[in-house]
Design a protein around this motif. Sequence first.
Motif, short mmCIF file in Angstrom:
data_model
loop_
_atom_site.label_atom_id
_atom_site.label_comp_id
_atom_site.label_asym_id
_atom_site.label_seq_id
_atom_site.Cartn_x
_atom_site.Cartn_y
_atom_site.Cartn_z
N MET A 169 32.46 9.28 -22.76
CA MET A 169 32.37 8.88 -24.02
C MET A 169 30.76 9.21 -24.21
O MET A 169 30.45 9.77 -25.35
CB MET A 169 32.38 7.19 -24.55
CG MET A 169 33.53 6.76 -24.47
SD MET A 169 34.39 7.53 -25.92
CE MET A 169 33.47 7.33 -27.47
N ALA A 170 29.78 9.14 -23.55
CA ALA A 170 28.52 9.53 -23.59
C ALA A 170 28.49 11.06 -23.61
O ALA A 170 27.82 11.72 -24.51
CB ALA A 170 27.54 9.07 -22.55
N THR A 171 29.20 11.86 -22.80
CA THR A 171 29.32 13.21 -22.75
C THR A 171 29.76 13.67 -24.18
O THR A 171 29.33 14.69 -24.80
CB THR A 171 30.30 13.75 -21.56
OG1 THR A 171 29.57 13.21 -20.22
CG2 THR A 171 30.03 15.37 -21.58
N LEU A 172 31.01 13.05 -24.57
CA LEU A 172 31.48 13.37 -25.91
C LEU A 172 30.34 13.28 -26.78
O LEU A 172 30.42 14.08 -27.94
CB LEU A 172 32.68 12.18 -26.10
CG LEU A 172 33.80 12.74 -27.25
CD1 LEU A 172 34.56 13.94 -26.88
CD2 LEU A 172 34.56 11.58 -27.53
N ALA A 173 29.74 12.24 -27.11
CA ALA A 173 28.76 12.10 -28.29
C ALA A 173 27.85 13.22 -27.95
O ALA A 173 27.12 13.87 -29.17
CB ALA A 173 28.10 10.78 -27.96
N ALA A 174 27.15 13.57 -26.57
CA ALA A 174 26.37 14.45 -26.49
C ALA A 174 27.00 15.77 -26.89
O ALA A 174 26.04 16.84 -27.59
CB ALA A 174 25.79 14.61 -25.06
N GLN A 175 28.04 16.12 -26.61
CA GLN A 175 28.37 17.52 -27.06
C GLN A 175 28.76 17.53 -28.44
O GLN A 175 28.48 18.73 -29.12
CB GLN A 175 30.08 17.59 -26.32
CG GLN A 175 30.49 19.06 -26.66
CD GLN A 175 29.85 20.16 -25.88
OE1 GLN A 175 29.16 19.97 -25.09
NE2 GLN A 175 30.24 21.26 -26.26
N ALA A 176 28.92 16.45 -29.30
CA ALA A 176 29.33 16.38 -30.73
C ALA A 176 27.63 16.77 -31.29
O ALA A 176 27.52 17.58 -32.19
CB ALA A 176 29.74 15.38 -31.30
N ARG A 177 26.81 16.16 -30.67
CA ARG A 177 25.27 16.38 -31.26
C ARG A 177 24.85 17.81 -31.01
O ARG A 177 24.31 18.37 -31.90
CB ARG A 177 24.21 15.43 -30.59
CG ARG A 177 24.51 14.03 -31.06
CD ARG A 177 23.25 13.27 -30.45
NE ARG A 177 23.05 13.12 -29.03
CZ ARG A 177 23.84 12.24 -28.06
NH1 ARG A 177 24.57 11.39 -28.53
NH2 ARG A 177 23.52 12.42 -26.95
N PHE A 178 25.10 18.29 -29.93
CA PHE A 178 25.10 19.79 -29.40
C PHE A 178 25.70 20.61 -30.49
O PHE A 178 24.73 21.83 -30.87
CB PHE A 178 25.49 20.12 -27.97
CG PHE A 178 25.50 21.53 -27.60
CD1 PHE A 178 24.47 22.18 -27.52
CD2 PHE A 178 26.62 22.30 -27.62
CE1 PHE A 178 24.31 23.54 -26.99
CE2 PHE A 178 26.57 23.62 -27.62
CZ PHE A 178 25.44 24.37 -27.13
N MET A 179 26.87 20.54 -30.79
CA MET A 179 27.33 21.42 -31.76
C MET A 179 26.60 21.35 -33.16
O MET A 179 26.29 22.65 -33.79
CB MET A 179 28.67 21.05 -32.08
CG MET A 179 29.62 21.40 -30.65
SD MET A 179 29.62 23.16 -30.06
CE MET A 179 30.44 24.07 -31.36
N GLN A 180 26.14 20.35 -33.59
CA GLN A 180 25.37 20.03 -34.88
C GLN A 180 24.12 20.80 -34.89
O GLN A 180 23.48 21.11 -35.41
CB GLN A 180 25.21 18.67 -35.09
CG GLN A 180 26.75 17.89 -35.66
CD GLN A 180 27.37 18.50 -36.93
OE1 GLN A 180 26.50 19.07 -37.87
NE2 GLN A 180 28.51 18.67 -37.12
#
Length: 340
Positions: A169-180
């Motif tokens: 879940m932490a990785t998922l959130a970090a990946q979403a932030r990276f794309m933004q």
Amino acid sequence: MSEPFAPSGSEYAASASPVEDVMRAELAYGDASLGTVGPILGHLVVSSDHSLFSDEMVARVRGMLGNVARQLIDIETAHLPVPAVSEAEDDEDEADAASETQDGADERIAMLAQAIAGDQAFLQHCHSLAIEFQLAERLQRRSNIDPVLTPLMQSMVADKDSKTASAAMATLAAQARFMQQQRRMELPLGELPTSLAEHAMQCWRAQTQVTEAHIVAQISAAQRSLMYEDRARLSLIRQLMEAIGRGSASGAVSCLSLPHAGASIFLSALAQTAGISREDAAILTNDRQMARLALSLRGAALKVTSIEEQFHYLHPDIELPDHFDSITPDRARALLGPAR
């Protein structure tokens, strides 16, 4: 796929192992460009000659450099005393002063960004992030591969082990932030490897006009408080891959699937299995590095059909040379030589 990625002239016909000759020729072709990436990118970031890199790539790297510089200067500004404003100043004077202040800030950001760009490792890190973002967007557009919620991430989030699910879940959130962040050409200080963040701070210290030692110390402490490499996206991906390795004998190799793992985890897995930096792993997706990519995947013991699948997503018009399956994983690693 219609063309092998290496020449097939008569000069290879007499070789005892034509496919190895093909791969050696392609490695030499790719190696000729690898050493020029940093110097060329450094030149382009501070000049207007974009002949060897796309305008978008150079703009994205410039944007990240400027964003890092702005963060450092914003922290400095936040720790400086607010200058007193004279009651005699009218609105027009205030507007002129504000304009001059903004012009000065923009010039400082540009100068600091240029200084930060003097480090090739910093440039190559930004370059690799830009490549990763472009690859993720291309895979989504062309093959409908979600850059965030991949099949691998879905399975990890639903894992029975609470620690693994939490890490996912932490990785998922970090990946979403990276794309933004990449869409806005941003690079948070906290996402930088420590050595690169320290380099940026050193550049700031060399240029700052703050002379009071205690204020410089306060600003440096505030800048450093934003660094959290162990909680940064790339660290979270590594931790997730370690969790996958504990639950699977194949470990990182199971992440070498673009449709299953997505671009970001694929690049981390490629770096780990090939024994190279993640920056170099990103460059291997370039069309000049197809031989090194194919051999790196083969060296990780991927089946030829799996390698062909990755090429389908990365280079859909290219096919592996004839008899590529005759190259064993051990032989592939030998052809690659020591890790770069």
